[in-house]
Design a protein around this motif. Structure first.
Motif, PDB file in Angstrom:
ATOM      1  N   SER A 165       0.850  -1.343  -0.083  1.00 30.19           N
ATOM      2  CA  SER A 165      -0.111   0.109  -0.198  1.00 30.19           C
ATOM      3  C   SER A 165       0.876   1.317  -0.012  1.00 30.19           C
ATOM      4  N   THR A 166       0.308   2.333  -0.385  1.00 29.21           N
ATOM      5  CA  THR A 166       1.080   3.483  -0.647  1.00 29.21           C
ATOM      6  C   THR A 166       1.517   4.083   0.906  1.00 29.21           C
ATOM      7  N   HIS A 167       0.754   3.859   1.987  1.00 26.41           N
ATOM      8  CA  HIS A 167       1.301   4.540   3.137  1.00 26.41           C
ATOM      9  C   HIS A 167       2.200   3.546   4.168  1.00 26.41           C
ATOM     10  N   ARG A 168       2.637   2.339   3.379  1.00 28.84           N
ATOM     11  CA  ARG A 168       3.594   1.520   3.927  1.00 28.84           C
ATOM     12  C   ARG A 168       4.734   1.330   3.137  1.00 28.84           C
ATOM     13  N   ILE A 169       4.764   1.720   1.974  1.00 31.57           N
ATOM     14  CA  ILE A 169       5.811   1.245   0.953  1.00 31.57           C
ATOM     15  C   ILE A 169       7.346   1.801   1.293  1.00 31.57           C
ATOM     16  N   LEU A 170       7.490   2.695   2.072  1.00 28.86           N
ATOM     17  CA  LEU A 170       8.787   3.308   2.178  1.00 28.86           C
ATOM     18  C   LEU A 170       9.352   2.453   3.764  1.00 28.86           C
ATOM     19  N   ASP A 171       8.277   2.309   4.500  1.00 31.65           N
ATOM     20  CA  ASP A 171       8.534   1.363   5.407  1.00 31.65           C
ATOM     21  C   ASP A 171       8.993   0.130   5.149  1.00 31.65           C
ATOM     22  N   THR A 172       8.363  -0.588   4.248  1.00 28.88           N
ATOM     23  CA  THR A 172       8.466  -2.043   3.743  1.00 28.88           C
ATOM     24  C   THR A 172       9.957  -1.974   2.945  1.00 28.88           C
ATOM     25  N   LEU A 173      10.321  -1.050   2.212  1.00 28.88           N
ATOM     26  CA  LEU A 173      11.529  -1.021   1.354  1.00 28.88           C
ATOM     27  C   LEU A 173      12.659  -1.168   2.748  1.00 28.88           C
ATOM     28  N   ASP A 175      12.411  -2.103   5.669  1.00 26.55           N
ATOM     29  CA  ASP A 175      12.893  -3.596   6.052  1.00 26.55           C
ATOM     30  C   ASP A 175      13.599  -4.499   5.319  1.00 26.55           C
ATOM     31  N   ILE A 176      12.863  -4.269   3.969  1.00 31.91           N
ATOM     32  CA  ILE A 176      13.562  -5.011   2.874  1.00 31.91           C
ATOM     33  C   ILE A 176      15.097  -4.927   2.949  1.00 31.91           C
ATOM     34  N   LYS A 177      15.586  -3.537   3.035  1.00 27.91           N
ATOM     35  CA  LYS A 177      16.774  -3.321   3.016  1.00 27.91           C
ATOM     36  C   LYS A 177      17.698  -3.865   4.107  1.00 27.91           C
ATOM     37  N   THR A 178      16.971  -3.937   5.473  1.00 32.44           N
ATOM     38  CA  THR A 178      17.333  -4.226   6.624  1.00 32.44           C
ATOM     39  C   THR A 178      17.823  -5.736   6.493  1.00 32.44           C
ATOM     40  N   VAL A 179      16.709  -6.439   5.945  1.00 32.43           N
ATOM     41  CA  VAL A 179      16.799  -8.191   5.992  1.00 32.43           C
ATOM     42  C   VAL A 179      17.499  -8.500   4.644  1.00 32.43           C
ATOM     43  N   PHE A 180      17.460  -8.156   3.631  1.00 31.03           N
ATOM     44  CA  PHE A 180      18.089  -8.598   2.406  1.00 31.03           C
ATOM     45  C   PHE A 180      19.366  -7.932   1.874  1.00 31.03           C
ATOM     46  N   THR A 183      22.020  -4.037  -1.443  1.00 28.83           N
ATOM     47  CA  THR A 183      22.246  -4.266  -3.149  1.00 28.83           C
ATOM     48  C   THR A 183      21.133  -5.216  -3.568  1.00 28.83           C
ATOM     49  N   ARG A 184      20.292  -5.861  -2.737  1.00 31.06           N
ATOM     50  CA  ARG A 184      19.192  -6.615  -3.443  1.00 31.06           C
ATOM     51  C   ARG A 184      18.319  -5.890  -4.400  1.00 31.06           C
ATOM     52  N   TYR A 185      18.524  -6.385  -5.648  1.00 29.06           N
ATOM     53  CA  TYR A 185      17.633  -5.542  -6.520  1.00 29.06           C
ATOM     54  C   TYR A 185      16.094  -5.882  -6.512  1.00 29.06           C
ATOM     55  N   VAL A 186      15.528  -4.875  -6.611  1.00 21.10           N
ATOM     56  CA  VAL A 186      14.043  -4.574  -6.243  1.00 21.10           C
ATOM     57  C   VAL A 186      13.410  -3.685  -7.365  1.00 21.10           C
ATOM     58  N   VAL A 187      12.265  -4.143  -7.969  1.00 17.03           N
ATOM     59  CA  VAL A 187      11.235  -3.319  -9.087  1.00 17.03           C
ATOM     60  C   VAL A 187      10.171  -3.007  -8.493  1.00 17.03           C
ATOM     61  N   LEU A 188       9.744  -1.668  -8.355  1.00 20.80           N
ATOM     62  CA  LEU A 188       8.502  -1.247  -7.996  1.00 20.80           C
ATOM     63  C   LEU A 188       7.668  -0.932  -9.365  1.00 20.80           C
ATOM     64  N   ALA A 189       6.522  -1.623  -9.505  1.00 21.94           N
ATOM     65  CA  ALA A 189       5.682  -1.246 -10.325  1.00 21.94           C
ATOM     66  C   ALA A 189       4.379  -0.676  -9.885  1.00 21.94           C
ATOM     67  N   ALA A 205      18.519   0.123  -1.843  1.00 19.77           N
ATOM     68  CA  ALA A 205      18.974   1.356  -1.200  1.00 19.77           C
ATOM     69  C   ALA A 205      18.812   2.539  -1.992  1.00 19.77           C
ATOM     70  N   GLN A 206      18.811   2.394  -3.499  1.00 22.40           N
ATOM     71  CA  GLN A 206      18.921   3.357  -4.588  1.00 22.40           C
ATOM     72  C   GLN A 206      17.462   3.576  -4.659  1.00 22.40           C
ATOM     73  N   LEU A 207      16.710   2.549  -4.608  1.00 21.30           N
ATOM     74  CA  LEU A 207      15.175   2.582  -5.017  1.00 21.30           C
ATOM     75  C   LEU A 207      14.561   3.525  -3.916  1.00 21.30           C
ATOM     76  N   LEU A 208      14.902   3.335  -2.772  1.00 17.12           N
ATOM     77  CA  LEU A 208      14.245   4.019  -1.642  1.00 17.12           C
ATOM     78  C   LEU A 208      14.740   5.462  -1.734  1.00 17.12           C
ATOM     79  N   ALA A 209      16.082   5.965  -2.240  1.00 15.79           N
ATOM     80  CA  ALA A 209      16.429   7.204  -2.241  1.00 15.79           C
ATOM     81  C   ALA A 209      15.859   8.032  -3.498  1.00 15.79           C
TER      82      ALA A 209
END
Length: 281
Positions: A165-173, A175-180, A183-189, A205-209
């Motif tokens: 969801s739009t209101h959790r996307i930044l927090d989720t990413l 957490d993904i950065k922390t766990v994965f 440098t893990r490659y992620v695509v946001l559609a 990390a770059q996607l978050l920025a």
């Protein structure tokens, strides 16, 4: 003479662009007696757009287990029903499972009509390996539970697909950065098939920025696609090169495919050829 049972049609509807409806879906809406919809007001707009008027029955997460028996009774009386969700393919992170299971247990025919699905549509354009993937739906809302779920998936080699969801996307990413790892490659559609459709891939990390640089980039319906864990032999190659090698090797000998991918991505063809052998291409 006993009346034959009706049919439950599982009908996929557009996820944004109304032109993505299929002709078979429209024909089915015209022929059924009743439409079971997640949100009758929302679905009413779709049917109104195509000039279709049918009785609606509200079936959503909060009432499905109670109302499924009533719909089964109607089907047993010969009523034909189309099941739809707000958008996309029903039952994919949407209501309908309990109804379909009860129908199959009762011997009622369940007929699926293929069509739009946000997870598959996003995967097709992600540039991440699509030969093996797993769909995980929505991650938990709380960070602790979300990280626990991600931790259970950290060794998964298949491509991972999530809705967010739009209101959790930044927090989720985060957490993904922390766990994965960063440098893990992620695509946001985002907003697939809609006016502001955006499909962006990068290290997490770059996607978050990139998202934080413009609040508008965090708005809309979202699909997250995470590259699966890759073995040590594959780490030196980016996911697009690996995917290209897989696809081209289906049409050409591996040695030729390796040479083409090496030229496209500036890799050594022998290294790519060796990778292809290890991947049994």
């Amino acid at each position: 003479m006993q009346k034959s049972f009706g049919i439950l049609y599982i009908v996929a509807t557009p996820i944004g662009n109304l032109q993505d409806i299929t002709q078979r879906a429209l024909d089915t809406f015209q022929s059924v007696d009743l439409i079971a919809a997640e949100d009758t007001r929302h679905s009413g707009l779709l049917l109104s757009h195509y000039g279709i008027k049918k009785p609606f029955f509200a079936l959503h997460d909060h009432n499905e287990q109670q109302k499924a028996d009533l719909l089964v009774e109607k089907l047993q009386q010969g009523v034909n029903i189309a099941l739809i969700s707000d958008a996309g393919t029903p039952l994919i992170s949407d209501p309908g499972f309990h109804l379909v299971r009860k129908c199959r247990q009762a011997g009622i025919t369940v007929s699926p009509l293929p069509g739009a699905c946000a997870a598959i549509t996003a995967l097709c354009a992600a540039g991440i390996a699509s030969d093996r993937f797993c769909f995980e739906g929505f991650l938990p809302a709380k960070s602790k539970a979300r990280c626990d779920k991600l931790q259970r998936l950290v060794e998964e080699e298949r491509t991972l697909i999530f809705y967010e969801s739009t209101h959790r996307i930044l927090d989720t990413l985060e957490d993904i950065k922390t766990v994965f790892g960063e440098t893990r490659y992620v695509v946001l559609a985002r907003e697939i098939t809609k006016t502001w459709e955006t499909i962006t891939g990068n290290e997490v990390a770059q996607l978050l920025a990139w998202l934080k640089a413009d609040p508008n980039r965090t708005k809309g319906e979202m699909v997250l696609i995470i590259e699966g864990k890759i073995n040590s032999e594959e780490k030196q190659f980016n996911p697009q090169a690996i995917q290209a090698l897989k696809l081209i090797s289906q049409e050409l000998p591996l040695k030729k495919a390796a040479a083409i991918v090496a030229e496209l991505y500036d890799y050594k063809k022998n290294a790519l050829y060796q990778l292809g052998l290890e991947m049994n291409l």
